[in-house]
Each structure stands twice: as C-alpha cells, then as structure tokens.
Design an enzyme around this catalytic site. Structure first.
Site, PDB file in Angstrom:
ATOM      1  N   TYR A   1       2.131   8.232  -7.232  1.00  0.00           N
ATOM      2  CA  TYR A   1       3.227   7.242  -6.942  1.00  0.00           C
ATOM      3  C   TYR A   1       3.562   6.907  -8.458  1.00  0.00           C
ATOM      4  O   TYR A   1       2.777   6.420  -9.219  1.00  0.00           O
ATOM      5  CB  TYR A   1       2.422   6.222  -6.150  1.00  0.00           C
TER       6      TYR A   1
ATOM      7  N   TYR B   1      13.634   6.482  -4.827  1.00  0.00           N
ATOM      8  CA  TYR B   1      12.417   5.687  -4.362  1.00  0.00           C
ATOM      9  C   TYR B   1      12.538   5.311  -2.984  1.00  0.00           C
ATOM     10  O   TYR B   1      13.258   4.555  -2.527  1.00  0.00           O
ATOM     11  CB  TYR B   1      12.660   4.421  -5.593  1.00  0.00           C
TER      12      TYR B   1
END
Length: 388
Positions: free
Chosen positions: A297, A341
């Site tokens: 991430y 995103y």
C-alpha cells in the site's frame, strides 16, 4: 509477544473474479453506478451471475451500502453482509471477511467492492472537514490546532523522524516513486501510462509537507474495483485459475490512532503492520524470501519502506537500498502512485493477475504474492498463492 496462534483460514477460499471500471479524474457518474459496474465486471470475469452471490463486503466511509449495491446489481437474497472501518486499512480485510464467510458456510459467493468519486467528489487528501464529534476524532484535537490538517502532514511527521534516525535524505523515498511509475508506464489502465519518472523528477517536484514532495503522494481517483471470493473447489470450476487465499490478517498496534499515532515509543515503524506480518508468516508458513511479488500500500512513499522492514525483507533503515536494487518486484501495476487510488483494492486485483500470469508486468513463475492495505491506521494484509 505474539497476538494470536496460527489460524486455520488459509487455503479455505480463493479469489475467482476481479473487475474494475476505468480509472479517471472525473467519472461523470454516481458512485453507485461505479460500484455496480465493477461488481458486474468481476462476476463476468469469474463466469458467475448476480444470482450466484449471497454475500457482500465493503468499507465504511462508503456511499454505496451493501444492500443498495446488491439491489442495483440484480443480486437477490443475501446471507452475509459486512463493512470494514479505517479507510484503506480495510482493503485486504474485506477479502478476509469474505473468506471467513465462505470457510464457515455462512455464504458461498461473496463480492468485495470499493467505489468512489475520490477526485471529482469527496477528496480524502483534503483532510478533515466537517467531521461529526466522536471518540476517535478527539485524537485529532492534539494535531489539528498545530496545522496537521491533511494525511500528508500526518505522515510527514513519521517520515521526518525516519530520515533523521537512519541518516537518510528525501531521495530515499524517491526509489518507491520511480519504481511505481516504471511499472505504471507499461500499464494501459494506469493514469500515468507511458509516463515514467526519474529520481531527478522526484527531487524537482514541489514540496507538499517536508519531507514529502508531490511525487511521494498518491493520486486521487474516480473508479471502482470488485473482487469475487468463493471456495477453492468452486473456483476451480470457473473461468480462471484460482488465487488461493493462503493467509489473511488484520492488525492494530499499541497506542494506535488513525494516522496520528505520534505518542508511540518510536515513529520509524508501523506496529500495526508488524501485527499483520507476524500472522501472515505464521499462518502461511512462508518466509520473506519466498514471496515473488509485493503489492504494498503506497498512499505515501515512506510507509512502503517501513512495510518492507516490518515484514523482514530487510533491516530497519535499509529499505531504500532494497528498493533501489529491486530485490523484490513491488507494485507491478503501478500502485496508487501510478495506476489509481482505490483504497488498495486495485492492488489485490494485481496480485490475482500475477498468479494468473496475466499482468502487464508479469513476473515469471509468480506463485506467492504479498498484498497489504493502508498503513498508519488499523490495517490488513493477504498472502495469495497459486492453486496446487
């Protein structure tokens, strides 16, 4: 001290379908429509229909409730529906929840999804705005009055300490940005397709909050991503080779807050990800050197370095060199810095593609993939493996 013993979830469920909308800066349609498009695409990828679905999992901070999405997608009766808190930290936990439901017989086919207009609508990067009073929100009262108003500013505190402790410069973070954009440049689905960058480009990008530059910060994206989870046995009968959920874990650390855990003993690591790492290694029986691809991430570059260290790929302070030397393929879709995103859900999809052999940046022989969710908050992670 360990949090738990080895669990028995591993190998009981698999990801059988993935689907997404296009990733854009202005989708031109509602978040509900994005969610339904992604769900239908994932079901089609798996060779299933809405009638096969009996479970739904999503995030909090979502305008698309499970029941509403099910209705709009033509899904009928549900025996399981769930919602995970803490923003991007929920990504891998949605798959864990789905796997738990499948393994226990509560549901047979569970769809995990995330969809938002995060660029043209609510922008998470803009920070705290008109938040209702809550016990969780009270922690922000120790930071907001002093100008720490956005996620970038919260991460910058830990990033500055990391550089100071290990005698590094902001160039250390540039290796993450350059790697992500290298892979994104080959990915037609990525916003930065055909646009690699160099360390010089990173160093020339404007400051956001020192020591973070523009190219240390992820995008803001409109779009949706969905994942279909079912039993390994059923997945074998569907269209694609199953991506087996070898291990799944959630983690929260001591003195944990959401992005502002500044009162810990040390700001140079991510204790919540250490909890996840211990459980994933314990349950999977794997070691860092047995991971073929890491999907880490990357809302902000410093936390990618810290994750590599928490998982034991390298020692504390050595992750920048680890990235520079490309010892592990990381974020082969381009990550949230380069592709989109989507609160980490697109990273799970890339892990599945690597195991199917269909990634645009395919790593030959990939059979074990580590996927992590949002850092700085209570978080989650997965080890995905090839079937058999």
């Amino acid at each position: 001290m360990s949090v738990r013993n080895r669990d028995s979830l591993g190998g009981k469920a698999a990801i059988a379908g993935i689907g997404a909308t296009e990733f854009s800066k202005d989708s031109g349609r509602s978040e509900l429509k994005l969610a339904v498009e992604a769900v239908r695409a994932a079901l089609d990828d798996a060779g299933l229909t809405p009638a096969d679905v009996d479970g739904m999992v999503t995030f909090t901070m979502d305008t698309n409730p499970e029941i509403t999405v099910a209705q709009a997608a033509g899904i009928g009766d549900l025996s399981f529906f769930s919602r995970i808190h803490y923003g991007g930290g929920a990504a891998c936990a949605t798959v864990q929840q789905a796997a738990l439901a499948v393994a226990s017989g509560v549901a047979e086919v569970v769809v995990c999804y995330r969809a938002f207009n995060e660029r043209s609508g609510r922008r998470f990067g803009s920070g705290v705005q008109q938040r209702e009073p809550s016990a969780e929100g009270a922690a922000l009262g120790w930071s907001l009055p002093f100008g720490l108003l956005t996620p970038a500013s919260w991460v910058a505190m830990a990033a500055q300490r990391y550089l100071h402790t290990y005698g590094l410069t902001p160039e250390a973070f540039g290796h993450v940005a350059v790697t992500d954009r290298k892979y994104a440049a080959n990915n037609p689905a990525a916003y930065f397709y055909g646009k690699p960058i160099t360390l010089a480009d990173h160093a020339a990008s404007r400051w956001i909050v020192e020591p973070l530059r523009l190219l240390d910060c992820c995008q803001e994206t409109d779009g949706g991503q969905a994942i279909v989870v079912t039993s390994v046995e059923r997945a074998r009968e569907l269209r694609h080779t199953p991506a087996v959920i070898t291990a799944a874990a959630q983690g929260a650390g001591r003195k944990q807050e959401a992005m502002t855990s500044f009162y810990r003993d040390d700001l140079t690591g991510l204790p919540e990800m250490s909890v996840v790492a211990r459980q994933l290694w314990r349950t999977s029986g794997l070691r860092p050197e047995e991971i073929d691809v890491g999907i880490l991430y990357d809302h902000f570059t410093p936390f990618v370095l810290m994750q590599l260290e928490e998982f034991g790929f390298c020692k504390p302070g050595e992750a920048a060199d680890f990235m520079a030397e490309e010892r592990l393929p990381v974020n082969t879709h381009g990550g949230q810095l380069g592709e989109a995103y989507l609160h980490g859900m697109n990273g799970i999809a890339e892990g599945v593609r690597q195991l199917r052999g269909s990634s645009v940046n395919q790593i030959p022989g990939a059979s074990n993939v580590l996927v992590t969710a949002g850092t700085g908050v209570p978080t989650s992670g997965l080890v995905l493996g090839a079937d058999g």
